[in-house]
Design a protein around this motif. Structure first.
Motif, PDB file in Angstrom:
ATOM      1  N   GLU A  47       0.835  -1.622   0.125  1.00  0.00           N
ATOM      2  CA  GLU A  47       0.235   0.101   0.116  1.00  0.00           C
ATOM      3  C   GLU A  47       1.052   0.815   0.138  1.00  0.00           C
ATOM      4  O   GLU A  47       1.999   1.520   0.701  1.00  0.00           O
ATOM      5  CB  GLU A  47      -0.482   0.271   1.155  1.00  0.00           C
ATOM      6  CG  GLU A  47      -2.106   0.981   1.060  1.00  0.00           C
ATOM      7  CD  GLU A  47      -3.160   1.425   2.207  1.00  0.00           C
ATOM      8  OE1 GLU A  47      -3.905   1.775   2.382  1.00  0.00           O
ATOM      9  OE2 GLU A  47      -3.247  -0.929   3.001  1.00  0.00           O
ATOM     10  N   GLY A  48       1.367   1.887  -1.450  1.00  0.00           N
ATOM     11  CA  GLY A  48       1.464   3.057  -1.259  1.00  0.00           C
ATOM     12  C   GLY A  48       3.065   2.210  -1.713  1.00  0.00           C
ATOM     13  O   GLY A  48       3.126   1.747  -3.017  1.00  0.00           O
ATOM     14  N   SER A  49       4.194   3.380  -1.555  1.00  0.00           N
ATOM     15  CA  SER A  49       5.400   3.287  -1.833  1.00  0.00           C
ATOM     16  C   SER A  49       6.702   2.429  -1.364  1.00  0.00           C
ATOM     17  O   SER A  49       6.426   3.110  -0.288  1.00  0.00           O
ATOM     18  CB  SER A  49       6.369   4.664  -2.668  1.00  0.00           C
ATOM     19  OG  SER A  49       5.082   4.946  -3.692  1.00  0.00           O
ATOM     20  N   PHE A  68      -0.584  -4.075  -8.749  1.00  0.00           N
ATOM     21  CA  PHE A  68       0.231  -3.675  -8.274  1.00  0.00           C
ATOM     22  C   PHE A  68       1.397  -3.690  -9.130  1.00  0.00           C
ATOM     23  O   PHE A  68       1.037  -3.658 -10.132  1.00  0.00           O
ATOM     24  CB  PHE A  68       0.906  -3.633  -6.627  1.00  0.00           C
ATOM     25  CG  PHE A  68       1.832  -4.804  -6.592  1.00  0.00           C
ATOM     26  CD1 PHE A  68       2.989  -4.862  -7.090  1.00  0.00           C
ATOM     27  CD2 PHE A  68       0.999  -6.315  -5.956  1.00  0.00           C
ATOM     28  CE1 PHE A  68       3.809  -6.770  -6.797  1.00  0.00           C
ATOM     29  CE2 PHE A  68       1.759  -7.214  -6.627  1.00  0.00           C
ATOM     30  CZ  PHE A  68       2.713  -7.429  -6.777  1.00  0.00           C
ATOM     31  N   ARG A  69       2.445  -2.554  -9.411  1.00  0.00           N
ATOM     32  CA  ARG A  69       3.348  -2.621 -10.267  1.00  0.00           C
ATOM     33  C   ARG A  69       4.630  -2.708  -9.655  1.00  0.00           C
ATOM     34  O   ARG A  69       4.770  -1.964  -8.720  1.00  0.00           O
ATOM     35  CB  ARG A  69       3.267  -0.926 -10.801  1.00  0.00           C
ATOM     36  CG  ARG A  69       3.778   0.540 -10.399  1.00  0.00           C
ATOM     37  CD  ARG A  69       3.661   1.302 -11.044  1.00  0.00           C
ATOM     38  NE  ARG A  69       3.830   2.416 -10.152  1.00  0.00           N
ATOM     39  CZ  ARG A  69       2.889   3.132  -9.547  1.00  0.00           C
ATOM     40  NH1 ARG A  69       1.989   2.894  -9.726  1.00  0.00           N
ATOM     41  NH2 ARG A  69       3.165   4.395  -9.186  1.00  0.00           N
ATOM     42  N   VAL A  97       4.889  -0.408  -5.948  1.00  0.00           N
ATOM     43  CA  VAL A  97       3.926   0.501  -5.326  1.00  0.00           C
ATOM     44  C   VAL A  97       2.351  -0.467  -6.164  1.00  0.00           C
ATOM     45  O   VAL A  97       2.241  -0.499  -6.949  1.00  0.00           O
ATOM     46  CB  VAL A  97       4.049   1.730  -6.380  1.00  0.00           C
ATOM     47  CG1 VAL A  97       3.684   3.288  -6.530  1.00  0.00           C
ATOM     48  CG2 VAL A  97       5.495   2.228  -6.435  1.00  0.00           C
ATOM     49  N   GLU A  99      -1.142   1.482  -5.543  1.00  0.00           N
ATOM     50  CA  GLU A  99      -2.069   2.338  -5.215  1.00  0.00           C
ATOM     51  C   GLU A  99      -3.317   2.126  -4.212  1.00  0.00           C
ATOM     52  O   GLU A  99      -3.280   2.915  -2.862  1.00  0.00           O
ATOM     53  CB  GLU A  99      -3.227   3.133  -6.957  1.00  0.00           C
ATOM     54  CG  GLU A  99      -2.255   3.654  -7.329  1.00  0.00           C
ATOM     55  CD  GLU A  99      -0.900   4.975  -7.123  1.00  0.00           C
ATOM     56  OE1 GLU A  99      -1.264   5.439  -6.524  1.00  0.00           O
ATOM     57  OE2 GLU A  99       0.319   4.555  -7.993  1.00  0.00           O
ATOM     58  N   GLU A 100      -3.769   1.233  -4.078  1.00  0.00           N
ATOM     59  CA  GLU A 100      -4.789   0.773  -2.991  1.00  0.00           C
ATOM     60  C   GLU A 100      -4.293  -0.823  -2.497  1.00  0.00           C
ATOM     61  O   GLU A 100      -3.320  -1.022  -3.339  1.00  0.00           O
ATOM     62  CB  GLU A 100      -5.812   0.305  -4.077  1.00  0.00           C
ATOM     63  CG  GLU A 100      -7.000   1.729  -4.211  1.00  0.00           C
ATOM     64  CD  GLU A 100      -7.895   1.535  -5.102  1.00  0.00           C
ATOM     65  OE1 GLU A 100      -8.510  -0.020  -5.188  1.00  0.00           O
ATOM     66  OE2 GLU A 100      -8.805   2.271  -5.493  1.00  0.00           O
TER      67      GLU A 100
END
Length: 117
Positions: A47-49, A68-69, A97, A99-100
């Protein structure tokens, strides 16, 4: 001395959904299994980077749920969705990373440091 049959009495199945529900927070890994003293299967919520880092060994990412990426230094990012996996080769700087919230199974050496080498 224990026999192979006696060792099997202590084995239990691991419920990935239950382990997902028990995770304390983003990027906190939980080891689900060890294989042959050479491999660890870990679970984490993304969640996040996550910080940029690299490892001295390959790292396998298997997306359990969400999307995710994996950003790779000097290369195009790789987007993973549920059921897809990608191996980051040793020495490549990368960071996941999301985003959700997404959940990932990591297959790596048991001594692999989360923040890399």
């Amino acid at each position: 001395m224990t026999t192979h049959h006696e060792d099997l009495r202590h084995l239990t199945a691991v419920s990935v959904p239950h382990a997902v529900a028990a995770l304390p927070g983003p990027f906190q890994q939980h080891t689900l299994a060890r294989v042959n003293d050479t491999t660890a299967v870990r679970l984490a919520r993304l969640e996040g980077s996550f910080p940029w880092h690299h490892h001295d060994e390959d790292e396998l990412f298997l997306c359990w749920d969400g999307t995710f990426r994996i950003e790779l230094e000097g290369r195009d990012p790789v987007v993973l969705r549920a059921g897809e996996l990608f191996v980051v080769p040793r020495g490549i700087r990368h960071r996941p990373v999301a985003e959700e919230a997404a959940h990932v199974l990591l297959v790596e050496h048991p001594d692999t440091k989360q923040y890399g080498s």
